[in-house]
Design a protein around this motif. Sequence first.
Motif, mmCIF file in Angstrom:
data_model
loop_
_atom_site.group_PDB
_atom_site.id
_atom_site.type_symbol
_atom_site.label_atom_id
_atom_site.label_comp_id
_atom_site.label_asym_id
_atom_site.label_seq_id
_atom_site.Cartn_x
_atom_site.Cartn_y
_atom_site.Cartn_z
ATOM 1 N N MET A 248 0.847 -1.171 0.000
ATOM 2 C CA MET A 248 0.000 0.000 0.000
ATOM 3 C C MET A 248 0.891 1.232 0.000
ATOM 4 O O MET A 248 1.848 1.307 0.731
ATOM 5 N N VAL A 249 0.573 2.179 -0.807
ATOM 6 C CA VAL A 249 1.328 3.416 -0.874
ATOM 7 C C VAL A 249 0.605 4.535 -0.133
ATOM 8 O O VAL A 249 1.213 5.366 0.518
ATOM 9 N N ASP A 250 -0.699 4.563 -0.162
ATOM 10 C CA ASP A 250 -1.475 5.663 0.386
ATOM 11 C C ASP A 250 -2.193 5.232 1.670
ATOM 12 O O ASP A 250 -3.110 4.421 1.629
ATOM 13 N N CYS A 251 -1.772 5.779 2.800
ATOM 14 C CA CYS A 251 -2.360 5.408 4.095
ATOM 15 C C CYS A 251 -3.686 6.106 4.377
ATOM 16 O O CYS A 251 -4.237 5.971 5.461
ATOM 17 N N ILE A 252 -4.198 6.858 3.432
ATOM 18 C CA ILE A 252 -5.516 7.478 3.577
ATOM 19 C C ILE A 252 -6.492 6.883 2.566
ATOM 20 O O ILE A 252 -7.557 6.391 2.914
ATOM 21 N N GLN A 253 -6.096 6.874 1.285
ATOM 22 C CA GLN A 253 -7.008 6.448 0.216
ATOM 23 C C GLN A 253 -7.418 4.983 0.339
ATOM 24 O O GLN A 253 -8.602 4.659 0.225
ATOM 25 N N ILE A 254 -6.473 4.084 0.538
ATOM 26 C CA ILE A 254 -6.801 2.650 0.584
ATOM 27 C C ILE A 254 -7.664 2.319 1.810
ATOM 28 O O ILE A 254 -8.686 1.640 1.673
ATOM 29 N N PRO A 255 -7.321 2.798 3.023
ATOM 30 C CA PRO A 255 -8.229 2.536 4.143
ATOM 31 C C PRO A 255 -9.624 3.111 3.921
ATOM 32 O O PRO A 255 -10.619 2.529 4.354
ATOM 33 N N ARG A 256 -9.728 4.228 3.232
ATOM 34 C CA ARG A 256 -11.047 4.808 2.939
ATOM 35 C C ARG A 256 -11.846 3.898 2.014
ATOM 36 O O ARG A 256 -13.072 3.820 2.108
ATOM 37 N N TRP A 257 -11.154 3.187 1.092
ATOM 38 C CA TRP A 257 -11.837 2.220 0.233
ATOM 39 C C TRP A 257 -12.466 1.132 1.110
ATOM 40 O O TRP A 257 -13.628 0.765 0.922
ATOM 41 N N GLY B 149 -17.532 -1.241 4.406
ATOM 42 C CA GLY B 149 -18.190 -0.875 5.651
ATOM 43 C C GLY B 149 -17.306 -0.969 6.880
ATOM 44 O O GLY B 149 -17.802 -1.025 8.011
ATOM 45 N N CYS B 150 -15.999 -0.988 6.692
ATOM 46 C CA CYS B 150 -15.070 -1.031 7.825
ATOM 47 C C CYS B 150 -15.048 0.304 8.552
ATOM 48 O O CYS B 150 -15.494 1.323 8.025
ATOM 49 N N THR B 151 -14.480 0.283 9.725
ATOM 50 C CA THR B 151 -14.231 1.499 10.484
ATOM 51 C C THR B 151 -12.752 1.831 10.354
ATOM 52 O O THR B 151 -11.901 0.972 10.584
ATOM 53 N N PHE B 152 -12.443 3.060 9.966
ATOM 54 C CA PHE B 152 -11.062 3.532 9.848
ATOM 55 C C PHE B 152 -10.617 3.874 11.267
ATOM 56 O O PHE B 152 -11.053 4.863 11.841
ATOM 57 N N ILE B 153 -9.754 3.052 11.851
ATOM 58 C CA ILE B 153 -9.343 3.192 13.243
ATOM 59 C C ILE B 153 -8.237 4.223 13.423
ATOM 60 O O ILE B 153 -8.321 5.090 14.282
ATOM 61 N N ALA B 154 -7.168 4.103 12.611
ATOM 62 C CA ALA B 154 -6.024 4.993 12.824
ATOM 63 C C ALA B 154 -5.117 5.029 11.612
ATOM 64 O O ALA B 154 -5.079 4.091 10.819
ATOM 65 N N ASP C 276 3.115 5.110 8.589
ATOM 66 C CA ASP C 276 3.665 3.917 7.950
ATOM 67 C C ASP C 276 2.632 2.802 7.796
ATOM 68 O O ASP C 276 2.844 1.856 7.051
ATOM 69 N N PHE C 277 1.546 2.888 8.544
ATOM 70 C CA PHE C 277 0.469 1.913 8.393
ATOM 71 C C PHE C 277 -0.827 2.503 8.910
ATOM 72 O O PHE C 277 -0.826 3.464 9.687
ATOM 73 N N ALA C 278 -1.918 1.908 8.437
ATOM 74 C CA ALA C 278 -3.252 2.318 8.873
ATOM 75 C C ALA C 278 -3.995 1.070 9.333
ATOM 76 O O ALA C 278 -3.679 -0.044 8.918
ATOM 77 N N ILE C 279 -4.985 1.269 10.195
ATOM 78 C CA ILE C 279 -5.764 0.146 10.716
ATOM 79 C C ILE C 279 -7.234 0.358 10.371
ATOM 80 O O ILE C 279 -7.787 1.442 10.580
#
Length: 125
Positions: free
Chosen positions: A1-10, A16-21, A25-28
Motif C-alpha cells: 500500500m502506498v497511500d495510508c488514507i485512500q486505501i483505508p477509505r476504500w 463498511g469497515c471502520t477507519f481506526i487509525a 507507515d500503516f493504517a488500521i
Amino acid sequence: MVDCIQIPRWYENVLGCTFIANYDDFAIVEFSKGPCIDLWKTEDRTTSNFTVKGAPFPTIGIQVEDLDELAAAVIASGVDYEGDGTLYEDEEGNRFFRFFDPNGNMLVAHQLPAEVDDEVEQREA
C-alpha cells in the motif's frame, strides 16, 4: 500500500469497515464482525495472497449479511474480482464472492444460509 488514507477509505466506503487509525507507515481498519487489518505503507509490489496451482487465494475472509449488496459495491468501486462477478453457492447454501482490494490483496466474502445465520445469532445472544 502506498497511500495510508485512500486505501483505508476504500475499505471504509466499500466494505463498511471502520477507519481506526493512520500512523503514517500503516493504517488500521476494523470489520464490524471480525478482524482488524493493518495496511502497511510500502513501495514494494507485494500482496497478502497465496497461490494454489498458480491461482490466487485469499488470506482474509469476512462474513456478511448481504453478499449481493457487498458484491455490487465492490464491482462498482472498479476493483478486480474473480470471474464475471457471479456469486458462487456451495451444496450447503453458503455463498461466496472473491475480489481484490485496490492494492491487489484478495479477499473472500461469504454469506451463510438464512437458517444457519439465525442459529448463529441465537447462540451469540
